[in-house]
Write an enzyme that holds these catalytic residues in place. Structure first.
Site, short mmCIF file in Angstrom:
data_model
loop_
_atom_site.label_atom_id
_atom_site.label_comp_id
_atom_site.label_asym_id
_atom_site.label_seq_id
_atom_site.Cartn_x
_atom_site.Cartn_y
_atom_site.Cartn_z
CB SER A 13 -0.83 0.06 1.16
OG SER A 13 -0.25 -0.05 2.45
CB SER A 14 1.86 4.01 1.48
OG SER A 14 1.10 3.42 2.17
CG ASP A 71 -5.84 8.66 -2.50
OD1 ASP A 71 -4.85 9.40 -2.67
OD2 ASP A 71 -6.01 7.43 -2.33
CD GLN A 192 8.23 -11.86 -12.82
OE1 GLN A 192 8.17 -13.22 -12.81
NE2 GLN A 192 9.58 -11.56 -12.89
CE LYS A 223 13.25 -11.26 -14.73
NZ LYS A 223 14.24 -11.35 -13.88
CB CYS A 381 -12.27 24.11 12.19
SG CYS A 381 -13.87 23.65 12.39
N GLY A 383 -8.81 25.53 15.48
CA GLY A 383 -7.81 26.36 15.76
C GLY A 383 -8.36 27.89 16.09
CG HIS A 507 -11.84 22.45 7.43
ND1 HIS A 507 -10.81 22.00 8.35
CD2 HIS A 507 -13.04 22.23 8.26
CE1 HIS A 507 -11.27 21.61 9.50
NE2 HIS A 507 -12.85 21.56 9.37
CD GLU A 509 -8.09 22.63 5.93
OE1 GLU A 509 -8.60 23.86 5.94
OE2 GLU A 509 -8.61 21.88 6.70
N1 GLN Z 1 -14.23 20.06 17.37
C1 GLN Z 1 -14.74 21.17 16.72
C2 GLN Z 1 -16.25 21.35 16.24
O1 GLN Z 1 -16.75 20.06 16.21
C3 GLN Z 1 -13.79 21.61 15.61
C4 GLN Z 1 -14.06 20.68 14.51
C5 GLN Z 1 -12.89 20.81 13.36
O2 GLN Z 1 -11.99 21.26 13.67
N2 GLN Z 1 -13.26 20.45 12.06
O3 GLN Z 1 -16.83 22.08 16.19
#
Ligand code: GLN
Length: 548
Positions: A13-14, A71, A192, A223, A381, A383, A507, A509
């Site tokens: 895997s990976s 993924d 193989q 081969k 979030c 954070g 989020h 990201e």
């Molecule tokens: N645990 C927090 C919540 O449910 C933050 C969730 C998160 O960071 N995705 O609100």
């Protein structure tokens, strides 16, 4: 007619099936084809939403709120294929659907079996994207050939070449060709065996992509070709990339992969247009600056737990021709050893999302450090929620402030459960998830970064900023700069008297691409560069209380 490419993996895997599939998607799109991407996961969980990041890395969230395999993050970073809940199926989901049908009596008394009922369900999942507007569907089969649990998926893709026509299906097998130091040789036997296993269940791969740390000679390729029953040109090398995963598509193209796919599937495709990707690699290879960013989380040791965050930071760097050195800092270590010890010298601090109490106080200490040392801070979030807690404790004097996630009895619940969450007991698929709009306050760092006042971002959380504390916190200098359109939910906070301190309830990201870095990540890295280039500001804001 829509054509299908199936990507399986062998030996171990990976191997990077996700990256390879995403790279194939990018190459085909660059030739003008319309592509859809999909991943089938053999585990029994209905989705990865409830799985530990230790086992499965991050949970990737789509616009429609689906919680999916990481993924799919590669797919979105590499391609423009729109992803929906049909882009990721698990064995659990397939069985759940078949069993629900059985309970509704839809099988009219038949014995319900893996073949044909489960395989039919898998085939219909694979064909959901078929239609006049779609040239190719790329389906990645999770797991490794030889696993018991992926057998129904392999059986379904075998059957599909009968249903759709062999000429409309292409089987690509990704395998490992290890180098044995003691023998001084690359070894083809695992490949193989893996192809042998695939053939035993009736799937003859058309193309082999060989992961290797050293280049394959023509003889080694010949081969593999002979033993695996494929033409020589269909043995494609995928050598480890020392530099960046974004190099993979170009190197696969140079080894002839996209040409071969186009020919074998009889696709009407143009020449590959990859100038934008080459320019991206150029910028990656020749950075003009460097910044160091600490990501403080409880899964710091796990490479994939904050995958999209790490990628988005690199994208933010690309926006400034800067290479981003990421320091993965364990939040519990900050708790034990202190922020000073672990964060000295960083140009920015990011606290990512998360669940559960472990390491929370370390995250709060890291935020305190960034706020009082005027180091750029980005809270995502959880954070952001920790940043609100830190501010309430040390600036507003509410020493016991907390999120009710961690202290249900706190006298100052600055972060509390969303109303819609209060009656929910099931854990799977029950959070506030997916894309929601937000409106921004003009003349803020956030609005400047986006260059817009209306945005849409993906959420995945149960808790939120408690509106009862809006007035107190804003009176002490916290600014609410993004809210839901009806104003009822706080989505973004900033500290205007800090060089760059931004917390977001969503989020970002998940929407960053290397060729389109997310504006907040770009702005954060910009602020980190500015911080690095100037001497740090005054050590502590006067109103601050000491952090315990
Ligand atoms: N645990 C927090 C919540 O449910 C933050 C969730 C998160 O960071 N995705 O609100």
């Amino acid at each position: 007619m829509t054509k299908h490419i199936f990507v399986t993996g062998g030996v171990v895997s990976s191997l990077g099936k996700g990256l390879t599939s995403a790279s194939i998607g990018l190459l085909l799109e660059s030739r003008g084809l319309v592509v859809r991407m999909q991943k089938l996961d053999p585990y029994l969980n209905v989705d990865p939403g409830t799985m530990s990041p230790y086992q499965h890395g991050e949970v990737y969230v789509l616009d429609d709120g689906s919680e999916t395999d990481l993924d799919l993050g590669h797919y979105e970073r590499f391609t423009s294929s729109p992803l929906t809940r049909d882009s990721n199926y698990t064995t659990g989901q397939i069985y759940l659907s078949v069993i629900n049908k059985e309970r509704r009596g839809e099988f009219l008394g038949q014995t319900v079996q893996v073949i044909p009922h489960i395989t039919n369900e898998i085939k219909s999942a694979i064909c959901t994207f078929d239609g006049p507007g779609v040239d190719v569907v790329i389906t990645e089969i999770g797991g490794t050939v030889g696993d018991i649990e992926s057998l129904p998926f392999l059986e379904a893709i075998r059957q599909l070449s009968l249903d759709l026509g062999r000429e409309n299906c292409l089987y690509i097998h990704l395998t490992l060709v290890p180098y044995l130091k003691a023998a001084g040789e690359l070894k083809t036997k695992p490949t193989q065996h893996s192809v042998g296993q695939l053939r035993q269940i009736g799937v003859q791969p058309d193309i082999l992509i060989c992961r290797t740390e050293r280049s394959l000679t023509r003889d080694e390729r010949a081969k593999i070709a002979l033993f695996c029953n494929v033409p020589l040109e269909a043995v494609i090398e995928e050598k480890d990339k020392e530099f960046s995963v974004y190099e993979v598509p170009i190197s696969l193209m140079e080894n002839g992969l996209d040409d071969l796919i186009v020919r074998k599937l009889g696709l009407k495709a143009g020449e590959p247009k990859l100038d934008h990707w080459r320019a991206l690699l150029d910028r990656l290879r020749n950075p003009k600056h460097e910044v160091s960013i600490a990501v403080v989380g409880k899964y710091a040791e796990h490479r994939d737990a904050y995958k999209s965050i790490y990628e988005a930071l690199h994208h933010g760097g690309l926006a400034h021709s800067a290479s981003v050195r990421i320091q993965r800092v364990h939040s519990e270590a900050v708790q034990r050893e202190g922020a000073e010890q672990l964060l000295a010298g960083v140009d920015g601090v990011l606290v990512p999302g998360g669940f559960g109490e472990r390491g929370i106080e370390g995250k709060i200490q890291a935020i305190h450090y960034a706020r009082t040392r005027r180091i750029p801070f980005f809270g995502i979030c959880l954070g952001m929620q920790c940043a609100v807690t830190e501010f309430a404790r040390h600036v507003c004097g509410l020493a016991q402030a907390n999120s009710t996630e961690f202290d249900s009895q706190t006298p100052y619940p600055v972060i509390c459960l969303l109303d819609e969450q209060k009656k929910i007991t099931d854990k799977g698929g029950t959070m506030r998830r997916g894309a929601y709009p937000a409106v921004l306050t003009p003349n803020t760092r956030t609005a400047a970064a986006y260059g817009a006042l209306e945005i849409s971002e993906r959420h995945r959380h149960r808790f939120e900023f408690n509106n009862e504390y809006r007035q107190l916190l804003t009176a002490h200098g916290l600014q609410i700069v993004g809210v839901s359109p009806d104003g009822s939910l706080v989505e973004i906070i900033e500290l205007p008297d800090h060089p760059w301190f931004v917390g977001v309830q969503f989020h970002p990201e998940f929407k960053s691409q290397p060729i389109r870095p997310h504006p907040l990540f770009a702005a954060f890295i910009g602020a980190a560069l500015a911080y690095r280039n100037t001497s740090p500001g005054p050590p502590a804001a006067p109103k601050s209380l000491p952090c315990p």
